[in-house]
Design an enzyme around this catalytic site. Sequence first.
Site, mmCIF file in Angstrom:
data_model
loop_
_atom_site.group_PDB
_atom_site.id
_atom_site.type_symbol
_atom_site.label_atom_id
_atom_site.label_comp_id
_atom_site.label_asym_id
_atom_site.label_seq_id
_atom_site.Cartn_x
_atom_site.Cartn_y
_atom_site.Cartn_z
ATOM 1 N N CYS A 1 0.818 -1.214 0.000
ATOM 2 C CA CYS A 1 0.000 0.000 0.000
ATOM 3 C C CYS A 1 0.854 1.267 0.000
ATOM 4 C CB CYS A 1 -0.973 0.002 1.168
ATOM 5 S SG CYS A 1 -0.231 -0.151 2.809
ATOM 6 N N ASP B 1 -7.769 5.283 -1.014
ATOM 7 C CA ASP B 1 -7.356 4.013 -0.402
ATOM 8 C C ASP B 1 -6.749 3.105 -1.475
ATOM 9 O OD1 ASP B 1 -7.203 1.511 0.843
ATOM 10 O OD2 ASP B 1 -9.044 1.808 1.968
ATOM 11 N N HIS C 1 -5.920 -0.041 -1.320
ATOM 12 C CA HIS C 1 -6.057 -1.462 -1.035
ATOM 13 C C HIS C 1 -7.028 -2.193 -1.963
ATOM 14 C CE1 HIS C 1 -4.356 0.258 2.662
ATOM 15 N NE2 HIS C 1 -3.769 -0.922 2.797
#
Length: 233
Positions: free
Chosen positions: A52, A180, A182
Amino acid sequence: MEGASAVPGSLLPDVHRGLPFPAPPTQAALLSGSYLYYHYGCDGVDDRGWGCGYRTLQTLCSWLVGAGAGPGGSPGPVPSLPALQRALVEMGDKPPAFAGSRDWIGTVEAALCVDHFFGVPCKIVHSPRGSGLAGQVGALYAHFQGGGGPVMLGGDADSSSKGLLGVCSVPAGPHLLVLDPHYYQGARGLGREGMQAAGWVRWQGLASFDPASFYNLCLPQFRRDAGDSAGEN
């Protein structure tokens, strides 16, 4: 080019566009310019569980490429994961075994790489454990109002790296626009609206961040005309 990141057609630009504010804001500032959304597996490398920080860094790099950062205003490509690892080894920040590993990186390594590949220094802003991010709202407003791009956020108890694309103030308090990394699929199949509906880009109130974690912000010190904004909602 060797070390360049593959840029598949699945990469979406500016996935925050059209996302409404959480409420009518009394103040708001979003990034200027454009970026590509890098996320888990976007180049065929399965980096779930460790990548990440690299993906958030690649998103920052994509903005720098578009903004013309680099020697003589001629930016190189967004570096691949192997290129980022090799650079950290060459700089002496990591041992040789780091190259090809699944070791994660944080904001300090991101700052080193931004300087290495683009000649752009970064400012690291630290929020001690228990203090939250309220003390950094002013710094984020100054960054985005001044024409800054994406910011990298990392912590310890909350160790999941995130990108920050903006800040707003609403009656419920300040919110950060979080990107984000992910997500693990082909983003173009979900589309911008789908990414927003699933929460991969979202407004997040400060109270929802982990109070037990310290946080670091990595703010690249490169500006473009703040009027050239990808931030209209």
